[in-house]
Each structure stands twice: as C-alpha cells, then as structure tokens.
Design a protein around this motif. Structure first.
Motif, PDB file in Angstrom:
ATOM      1  N   SER A  23     -21.084 -17.240   6.586  1.00 36.23           N
ATOM      2  CA  SER A  23     -21.134 -17.720   7.993  1.00 36.23           C
ATOM      3  C   SER A  23     -21.428 -16.599   8.917  1.00 36.23           C
ATOM      4  CB  SER A  23     -19.634 -18.089   8.452  1.00 36.23           C
ATOM      5  OG  SER A  23     -19.575 -18.657   9.645  1.00 36.23           O
ATOM      6  N   GLY A  24     -22.135 -16.822   9.627  1.00 33.96           N
ATOM      7  CA  GLY A  24     -22.680 -15.668  10.881  1.00 33.96           C
ATOM      8  C   GLY A  24     -23.112 -14.514  10.093  1.00 33.96           C
ATOM      9  N   GLY A  25     -23.958 -14.641   9.118  1.00 32.56           N
ATOM     10  CA  GLY A  25     -24.628 -13.367   8.689  1.00 32.56           C
ATOM     11  C   GLY A  25     -23.718 -12.627   7.442  1.00 32.56           C
ATOM     12  N   SER A  26     -22.837 -13.095   7.256  1.00 30.26           N
ATOM     13  CA  SER A  26     -22.002 -12.251   6.397  1.00 30.26           C
ATOM     14  C   SER A  26     -20.851 -13.094   5.584  1.00 30.26           C
ATOM     15  CB  SER A  26     -20.973 -11.363   7.177  1.00 30.26           C
ATOM     16  OG  SER A  26     -20.126 -11.970   8.002  1.00 30.26           O
ATOM     17  N   TRP A  27     -20.186 -12.608   4.558  1.00 32.46           N
ATOM     18  CA  TRP A  27     -19.353 -13.195   3.826  1.00 32.46           C
ATOM     19  C   TRP A  27     -17.893 -13.137   4.079  1.00 32.46           C
ATOM     20  CZ3 TRP A  27     -21.241 -16.720  -0.096  1.00 32.46           C
ATOM     21  CH2 TRP A  27     -22.595 -16.599  -0.225  1.00 32.46           C
ATOM     22  N   HIS A  28     -17.182 -14.225   3.820  1.00 35.49           N
ATOM     23  CA  HIS A  28     -15.875 -14.021   4.289  1.00 35.49           C
ATOM     24  C   HIS A  28     -15.084 -14.703   2.989  1.00 35.49           C
ATOM     25  CE1 HIS A  28     -17.216 -13.752   8.525  1.00 35.49           C
ATOM     26  NE2 HIS A  28     -18.111 -14.470   8.330  1.00 35.49           N
ATOM     27  N   HIS A  29     -13.643 -13.821   2.940  1.00 26.94           N
ATOM     28  CA  HIS A  29     -12.752 -14.394   1.951  1.00 26.94           C
ATOM     29  C   HIS A  29     -12.137 -15.705   2.472  1.00 26.94           C
ATOM     30  CE1 HIS A  29      -9.687 -14.321  -1.110  1.00 26.94           C
ATOM     31  NE2 HIS A  29      -8.957 -14.666  -0.028  1.00 26.94           N
ATOM     32  N   THR A  30     -12.058 -16.788   1.679  1.00 27.26           N
ATOM     33  CA  THR A  30     -11.445 -18.107   2.066  1.00 27.26           C
ATOM     34  C   THR A  30      -9.924 -18.603   1.221  1.00 27.26           C
ATOM     35  OG1 THR A  30     -11.749 -20.397   2.941  1.00 27.26           O
ATOM     36  CG2 THR A  30     -13.176 -19.663   1.011  1.00 27.26           C
ATOM     37  N   CYS A  31     -10.306 -18.043  -0.312  1.00 27.72           N
ATOM     38  CA  CYS A  31      -9.593 -18.742  -1.148  1.00 27.72           C
ATOM     39  C   CYS A  31      -9.474 -17.648  -2.294  1.00 27.72           C
ATOM     40  CB  CYS A  31      -9.774 -20.154  -1.746  1.00 27.72           C
ATOM     41  SG  CYS A  31      -9.279 -21.470  -0.651  1.00 27.72           S
ATOM     42  N   GLY A  32      -8.455 -17.875  -3.367  1.00 21.91           N
ATOM     43  CA  GLY A  32      -8.406 -17.325  -4.616  1.00 21.91           C
ATOM     44  C   GLY A  32      -8.903 -17.961  -5.453  1.00 21.91           C
ATOM     45  N   GLY A  33      -8.984 -17.702  -6.894  1.00 17.27           N
ATOM     46  CA  GLY A  33      -9.408 -18.452  -7.979  1.00 17.27           C
ATOM     47  C   GLY A  33      -9.100 -17.752  -9.203  1.00 17.27           C
ATOM     48  N   SER A  34      -9.513 -18.361 -10.413  1.00 14.97           N
ATOM     49  CA  SER A  34      -9.353 -17.625 -11.673  1.00 14.97           C
ATOM     50  C   SER A  34     -10.351 -18.016 -12.258  1.00 14.97           C
ATOM     51  CB  SER A  34      -7.983 -18.278 -12.607  1.00 14.97           C
ATOM     52  OG  SER A  34      -6.669 -18.038 -11.632  1.00 14.97           O
ATOM     53  N   LEU A  35     -10.867 -16.873 -13.070  1.00  9.51           N
ATOM     54  CA  LEU A  35     -11.956 -16.943 -13.944  1.00  9.51           C
ATOM     55  C   LEU A  35     -11.560 -17.388 -15.285  1.00  9.51           C
ATOM     56  CD1 LEU A  35     -15.344 -15.950 -14.189  1.00  9.51           C
ATOM     57  CD2 LEU A  35     -14.311 -13.781 -15.437  1.00  9.51           C
ATOM     58  N   ASP A  49     -14.107 -28.439  -0.571  1.00  9.63           N
ATOM     59  CA  ASP A  49     -14.492 -29.812  -0.161  1.00  9.63           C
ATOM     60  C   ASP A  49     -15.193 -30.037   1.031  1.00  9.63           C
ATOM     61  OD1 ASP A  49     -12.216 -29.622   1.768  1.00  9.63           O
ATOM     62  OD2 ASP A  49     -11.062 -31.214   0.451  1.00  9.63           O
ATOM     63  N   ARG A  50     -15.553 -28.730   1.583  1.00 11.49           N
ATOM     64  CA  ARG A  50     -16.385 -28.886   2.605  1.00 11.49           C
ATOM     65  C   ARG A  50     -17.987 -28.201   2.363  1.00 11.49           C
ATOM     66  NH1 ARG A  50     -12.476 -25.458   3.012  1.00 11.49           N
ATOM     67  NH2 ARG A  50     -12.896 -23.357   3.713  1.00 11.49           N
ATOM     68  N   THR A  51     -18.801 -28.609   2.935  1.00  9.42           N
ATOM     69  CA  THR A  51     -20.265 -28.219   2.550  1.00  9.42           C
ATOM     70  C   THR A  51     -20.395 -26.665   2.932  1.00  9.42           C
ATOM     71  OG1 THR A  51     -21.037 -30.438   2.808  1.00  9.42           O
ATOM     72  CG2 THR A  51     -22.818 -28.784   2.569  1.00  9.42           C
ATOM     73  N   MET A  52     -20.376 -25.864   1.979  1.00 12.29           N
ATOM     74  CA  MET A  52     -20.665 -24.273   2.503  1.00 12.29           C
ATOM     75  C   MET A  52     -21.421 -23.787   1.486  1.00 12.29           C
ATOM     76  SD  MET A  52     -17.249 -23.113   4.289  1.00 12.29           S
ATOM     77  CE  MET A  52     -17.070 -23.095   6.049  1.00 12.29           C
ATOM     78  N   THR A  53     -21.859 -22.562   1.793  1.00 13.22           N
ATOM     79  CA  THR A  53     -22.415 -21.701   0.604  1.00 13.22           C
ATOM     80  C   THR A  53     -21.289 -20.736   0.275  1.00 13.22           C
ATOM     81  OG1 THR A  53     -24.560 -21.966   1.620  1.00 13.22           O
ATOM     82  CG2 THR A  53     -24.171 -20.003   0.210  1.00 13.22           C
ATOM     83  N   PHE A  54     -20.987 -20.946  -1.006  1.00 11.01           N
ATOM     84  CA  PHE A  54     -19.788 -20.134  -1.777  1.00 11.01           C
ATOM     85  C   PHE A  54     -20.638 -18.959  -2.806  1.00 11.01           C
ATOM     86  CE2 PHE A  54     -17.880 -24.201  -0.633  1.00 11.01           C
ATOM     87  CZ  PHE A  54     -16.727 -23.651   0.066  1.00 11.01           C
ATOM     88  N   ARG A  55     -19.733 -17.775  -2.817  1.00  2.00           N
ATOM     89  CA  ARG A  55     -19.867 -16.977  -3.912  1.00  2.00           C
ATOM     90  C   ARG A  55     -18.529 -16.563  -4.371  1.00  2.00           C
ATOM     91  NH1 ARG A  55     -21.837 -11.218  -1.462  1.00  2.00           N
ATOM     92  NH2 ARG A  55     -19.391 -10.421  -0.708  1.00  2.00           N
ATOM     93  N   VAL A  56     -18.571 -16.242  -5.501  1.00  2.00           N
ATOM     94  CA  VAL A  56     -17.334 -15.506  -6.335  1.00  2.00           C
ATOM     95  C   VAL A  56     -17.643 -14.026  -6.503  1.00  2.00           C
ATOM     96  CG1 VAL A  56     -16.095 -15.610  -8.606  1.00  2.00           C
ATOM     97  CG2 VAL A  56     -16.650 -17.629  -7.287  1.00  2.00           C
ATOM     98  N   VAL A  57     -16.483 -13.314  -6.033  1.00  3.16           N
ATOM     99  CA  VAL A  57     -16.261 -11.866  -6.316  1.00  3.16           C
ATOM    100  C   VAL A  57     -15.207 -11.521  -7.357  1.00  3.16           C
ATOM    101  CG1 VAL A  57     -16.274  -9.616  -5.500  1.00  3.16           C
ATOM    102  CG2 VAL A  57     -17.436 -11.444  -4.112  1.00  3.16           C
TER     103      VAL A  57
END
Length: 240
Positions: A23-35, A49-57
């Motif tokens: 969002s706004g030209g950069s990436w923002h942490h929103t949630c955790g997760g497990s590999l 459940d909302r339409t966004m571009t996600f990535r995992v670090v």
C-alpha cells in the motif's frame, strides 16, 4: 504485539512468518502466520479476506532492518476455509492457506512448523507461547518478534458465562486471560506454540481478542484449533 511479552530470542521460532500487504508504495506487516510446507503458509482467514497484494517474509526478526536472513516469498493463491464468514468470527473456521509462488529454503532461520495430531485437545493450564509483531501497549507494532507465555484455558472454562460464553466453540483454543499477557492486533494469524513430547507444535492460529482491549481478565486470546482442521489442511496442501 504480544501484550506483556518480551522480545523473542532471534530466530527461535523459525516457522513464524510476517504476512505483509502492499500500500502506498511500500509493504506493511498485517498478520503472522506459520510455514507449514516450503510453499504453503497457514494464517487466519480474516487476515486475507480482503482484496490486496500480499507477500510472506520468512526468517524475519526485526521488521525494520535487513538482517540477511529474510526470504521474501510471493503469494500465488489464497485458500480461505469454505465455511469462513467474515461477519461471524464466532462461528469459527478462521483459517486460510497461502500457496507461495516460490518455495522457501529451509535453514537455521526458516523451518517448517510441526502440526499437532488430528483431534488433539490440550488440558487446562497447558503451557504455550504466543509470538508476533502485533500492537504493544503503546499502540505501535513491535519491530522485533515478541513472545508471551499463555497457558491454555480449557473449553469448559472458556465457554462459561464469566469468560467467553457461547462465542467460543470446540474448534477453538483459548489461552491466557490473566489480564496482563495476551495477543493483540497484528498477531492475528500467528501461532500458539505448545511443546508436546519435547517438540514445539503449532496448536493455534490467533483469531480474536476482546473488543474491550487485548488483555482483559477472563477474556483469553482465542485461537483457531489447528488439530480440528488437519484433514482440511492436508487436502488443500497435499499433506504436510
């Protein structure tokens, strides 16, 4: 995040990932997760459940600095549990699987989570830890991964009227509720780690906390119980 928590030892929870949105030209942490596989991540349905571009670090500890251990992985497919209803978190099914566009490389910083055996229900006061970068008491996301000790509150107690009542279902795990330590926004989707037979397993996916605040007495943090969904996880991700 973890209210009342302390900084985790760097890379001591190597299956923890940061789910980030663009969002706004950069990436923002929103949630955790497990590999859970080299190309699959488990998180909460309400995180995606909302339409966004996600990535995992993966391999992350301090969100604000590049430590050289991070692996940035694209998300090619989001599979939310078919019964999830974003208007009714209390119904349960707050779980989603993300297929990654490339596979993580496993090393000392990045490891697969161990999932519990199907149907496992931990007894009251069983020792567990929540980890995450969620909101700290000053209302900011934490830069470093935090952890807090959260003992299990069993279903009988957690579903009693002075706790969560019928908001909590048997497909959930409650933990904490001492009014000091808890999960918070930004921890969502992240793990509840519990050691079974000498090995940490991810027994919960952080789902919700009280609307009155994150660390309210007799309102433990509520998690999706992973052991209730192992067959769904297997069918989607092709086994563990």
């Amino acid at each position: 995040r973890v209210v009342g928590g302390s900084e985790a030892r760097s890379h001591s929870w190597p299956s923890q990932i940061s789910l980030q949105y663009y969002s706004g030209g950069s990436w923002h942490h929103t949630c955790g997760g497990s590999l859970i596989q080299r190309n699959w991540v488990m998180t909460a349905a309400h995180c995606v459940d909302r339409t966004m571009t996600f990535r995992v670090v993966a391999g992350e500890h301090n969100l604000s600095t590049n430590e050289g251990s991070e692996q940035v992985l694209g998300v090619s497919k989001i599979i939310v549990h078919p019964y999830w209803n974003s208007n009714n978190v209390a119904a349960g099914y707050d779980i989603a699987l993300l297929r990654l566009s490339s596979s993580a490389t496993l090393n000392s910083y990045v490891q697969l989570a161990v999932l519990p055996q199907a149907g496992t229900v931990l007894p009251n006061n069983y020792p567990c830890y929540i980890t995450g970068w969620g909101l700290t008491p000053n209302g900011q996301l934490s830069n470093v991964l935090l952890q807090a000790y959260l003992p299990v509150v069993d279903y009988q107690i957690c579903s009693s009227s002075s706790y969560w009542g019928n908001t909590v279902k048997q497909t959930m795990v409650c933990a904490g509720g001492d009014g000091v330590r808890s999960g918070c926004q930004g921890d969502s989707g992240g793990p509840l780690h519990c050691a079974v037979n000498g090995q940490y397993q991810v027994h919960g996916v952080t789902s919700f906390v009280s609307g009155n605040g994150c660390n309210v007495q007799r309102k433990p943090t509520v998690f999706t119980r992973v052991s209730a969904y192992t067959s769904w996880i297997s069918s989607v991700s092709g086994g563990f």
